[in-house]
Write an enzyme that holds these catalytic residues in place. Structure first.
Site, PDB file in Angstrom:
ATOM      1  N   LEU A  23      23.134  36.847 -32.081  1.00 25.31           N
ATOM      2  CA  LEU A  23      21.984  37.297 -32.862  1.00 25.31           C
ATOM      3  C   LEU A  23      21.706  36.159 -33.839  1.00 25.31           C
ATOM      4  O   LEU A  23      22.147  36.172 -34.993  1.00 25.31           O
ATOM      5  CB  LEU A  23      22.304  38.594 -33.616  1.00 25.31           C
ATOM      6  CG  LEU A  23      22.704  39.816 -32.789  1.00 25.31           C
ATOM      7  CD1 LEU A  23      22.893  41.023 -33.689  1.00 25.31           C
ATOM      8  CD2 LEU A  23      21.638  40.114 -31.752  1.00 25.31           C
TER       9      LEU A  23
ATOM     10  N   VAL B 242       8.789  54.439 -22.341  1.00 25.57           N
ATOM     11  CA  VAL B 242       7.513  54.688 -23.011  1.00 25.57           C
ATOM     12  C   VAL B 242       7.291  53.766 -24.211  1.00 25.57           C
ATOM     13  O   VAL B 242       6.155  53.460 -24.545  1.00 25.57           O
ATOM     14  CB  VAL B 242       7.355  56.160 -23.426  1.00 25.57           C
ATOM     15  CG1 VAL B 242       6.809  56.979 -22.277  1.00 25.57           C
ATOM     16  CG2 VAL B 242       8.655  56.760 -23.904  1.00 25.57           C
TER      17      VAL B 242
END
Length: 595
Positions: free
Chosen positions: A476, A51
């Site tokens: 990262l 969602v």
């Protein structure tokens, strides 16, 4: 008047307000709403895998076409909390999306019912309005009000929470006579515009800073005309990139600590007057405010009154919608030009262009593994002026903004302030759904890509084709670069020995995740590139695969593990880590070489 469920009335309102697609995930507490969608018809649905992904799809959909409002739908409890990130992202960038959630029955909301949560209170800080509708007869009016709020003043998201029993209750509603409520947009007065133009006209080296509010207002044409009429160079913000084409003689470059050009920063520091329109003086743009504001005057035009003076006090502020202000600026400037009162800015504009021709960063590296700068050089060659780029965060986004070129509004679709990892894939799918004929090109580092990689299956299922350029250094990268200030390289390595690579792929095994296999397992196509000369052919092949199969195509480019991208803590203190281009011959990605 007709009898119908409150949920059915809501669907009629969505259709009347121009909604024809929603992104979401059904669930028990929102099933009556889905039943209404099925019965009433006219609103298509794209089934997300998460969602939060649905909320970012709605964002991408809104950001693509002027007037769009993306809709995302989820059930009660965690569905709503998962969409908070999308609401925050939309709120931060002034993007209207409508989030619809299911809720426990009214009588059980206070009894710790399964998946009952006070989503109205949770969503309040990241929306323009969040409401749990407790009376069925109020449902269509809540939706009506939501669209008015989203479109009025500074745009932004709204959440409507619907208890399951409210959705199912029958009410009287007449969709045939429904009318939208007018949106409110403040407008500058002529006296304000005249004062601002008088201040600009007195300056010797003025600039226009064009923010995302210009794109939201669909006012890029007026901005370019105003710049051409006055001869004043333009600095777009990251959210305003594309308001003026990169190859326009008055486009002076972007300014900032990260997503900026050397020539843009140098021009800002040389200016004596800045008029910001539809911008918010974001810290990645300004850097140290004392440096940014020193020895120059400022006029700030923004639709939101509380933005004026929030970061620093301008010399003059005007509360106005960007388009309404620019239309009046044009009217007054034409009169001043006809009266011979506008200064000739050609010498200043040429000074800005000279910096643009010479203060360039090098992109043409032949190193293996690939240096990231080369990736953007090749992307510029292959995709040209019509691609819609989507990116969100990290060194990939920062380098993309430094080296790519954008020529049209809404062709750089970027999550500016929130920067949530994982945003890129679902946002790109929303862009594809909004503009099925566009060449959509997403850009991610490997961690952003992994965050919501499951949404690639949505593109495969619903035939939403785009090209995803995945630059993989198995780090990262931005956080690693930031850790240099702490003299460490800690918990930012994504590399591990992937036991499923073959002996011939031993070097790739150290990069960890096999993105090509994962993408193909999700129903997409994928290519891997390890040499710079293979980048362009792979991008062309991706085009062919995308057109043939109508699914997302991933082009993974294996980068060198460590590359520091130019950035700093102040406009006059940006660190340049790689060799700089001295002229156009050394910088094939320059604007001049593309025209």
């Amino acid at each position: 008047m007709a009898k119908m469920t409150a949920a059915e009335a809501a669907i009629h309102v969505l259709k009347k307000e121009g909604v024809d697609v929603a992104f979401g995930v059904p669930g028990a507490a929102i099933n009556p709403f889905y039943a209404a969608m099925r019965k009433v018809g006219g609103v298509d649905h794209v089934l997300a895998r998460h969602v939060e992904g649905a909320s970012h799809m709605a964002e991408g959909y809104t950001r693509t076409i002027a007037g769009n409002i993306g809709v995302c739908i989820g059930t009660s409890g965690p569905a709503g909390t998962d969409m908070i990130t999308g609401l925050y992202s939309a709120s931060a960038d002034s993007i209207p999306i409508l989030c619809i959630t299911g809720q426990a029955p009214r009588a059980k909301m206070h009894k710790e019912d399964f998946q009952a949560v006070d989503i109205q209170s949770i969503a309040g800080p990241v929306t323009k309005w969040a409401v749990t509708v407790m009376e069925p007869a109020q449902v269509p009016r809540a939706f009506q009000k939501a669209f008015q709020i989203m479109r009025s003043s500074r745009p932004g998201p709204v959440l409507i929470d619907l208890p399951i029993d409210v959705q199912m209750t029958e009410i009287e509603f007449d969709p045939d006579t429904y009318e939208s409520l007018p949106a409110y947009k403040p407008s500058a007065s002529r006296a304000q515009i005249e004062k601002a133009l008088t201040m600009l006209n007195k300056a010797e080296k003025p600039l226009l800073v064009a923010g995302g509010g210009i794109i939201n207002a669909d006012a890029s044409e007026q901005l370019v005309e105003f710049a051409e009429l006055t001869g004043v160079p333009v600095i777009p913000t990251l959210m305003g990139w594309g308001t003026i084409p990169d190859d326009h003689p008055l486009m002076a470059g972007m300014v900032g600590l990260q997503t900026s050009h050397r020539y843009g920063n140098a021009t800002m520091l040389a200016s004596d007057f800045v008029m910001g329109i539809g911008n918010r003086w974001a810290n990645r743009h300004t850097g140290n405010v004392e440096t940014y504001t020193k020895d120059r005057k400022f006029v700030h035009v923004d639709i939101e009154p509380t933005q004026i003076g929030r970061i620093f006090g301008p010399d003059y502020g005007i509360v106005s919608d960007a388009k309404l202000a620019l239309e009046l600026f044009l009217e007054v400037a034409r009169e001043m030009k006809a009266a011979g009162k506008l200064k000739n800015r050609s010498a200043w504009a040429e000074e800005c262009q000279e910096r643009k021709r010479t203060l360039l960063r090098k992109t043409h590296f032949d190193n293996v593994p690939v240096k990231p700068q080369r990736v953007y050089e090749e992307m510029n060659k292959v995709f040209g002026k019509n691609a819609r780029y989507i990116s969100t965060i990290g060194l990939s986004q920062i380098a993309g903004a430094q080296f790519l070129h954008v020529y049209k509004p809404r062709h750089w679709i970027n999550c500016g302030q929130a920067g949530p990892l994982g945003w890129t894939i679902p946002a790109a799918l929303g862009v594809c759904r909004a503009d099925p004929t566009a060449e959509v090109v997403a850009l991610s580092g490997d961690y952003d890509f992994q965050f919501m990689i499951e949404e690639l299956a949505v593109g495969a299922q619903f035939n939403l084709p785009y090209i995803h350029v995945l630059v993989n250094n198995s780090y990262l990268g931005l956080i690693r670069q930031a850790q240099r200030g702490f003299d460490m390289d800690y918990c930012v390595q994504l590399s591990f020995k992937n036991i499923n690579y073959t002996d011939e792929e031993a070097a790739l095994a150290e990069y960890g995740v096999d993105h090509v296999s994962v993408a193909e397992g999700l129903g997409c196509k994928a290519l891997r590139v390890t040499k710079p000369e293979d980048i362009a052919p792979a991008l062309e092949k991706a085009r062919e695969l995308m057109r043939e199969h109508r699914v997302p195509v991933v082009v993974e480019i294996i980068l060198e593990r460590v590359t520091n991208i130019s950035m700093g803590t102040d406009l006059d203190g940006v660190n340049e880590f790689e060799e700089l281009a001295e002229n156009l011959t050394d910088a094939p990605s320059s604007i001049a070489s593309l025209t």
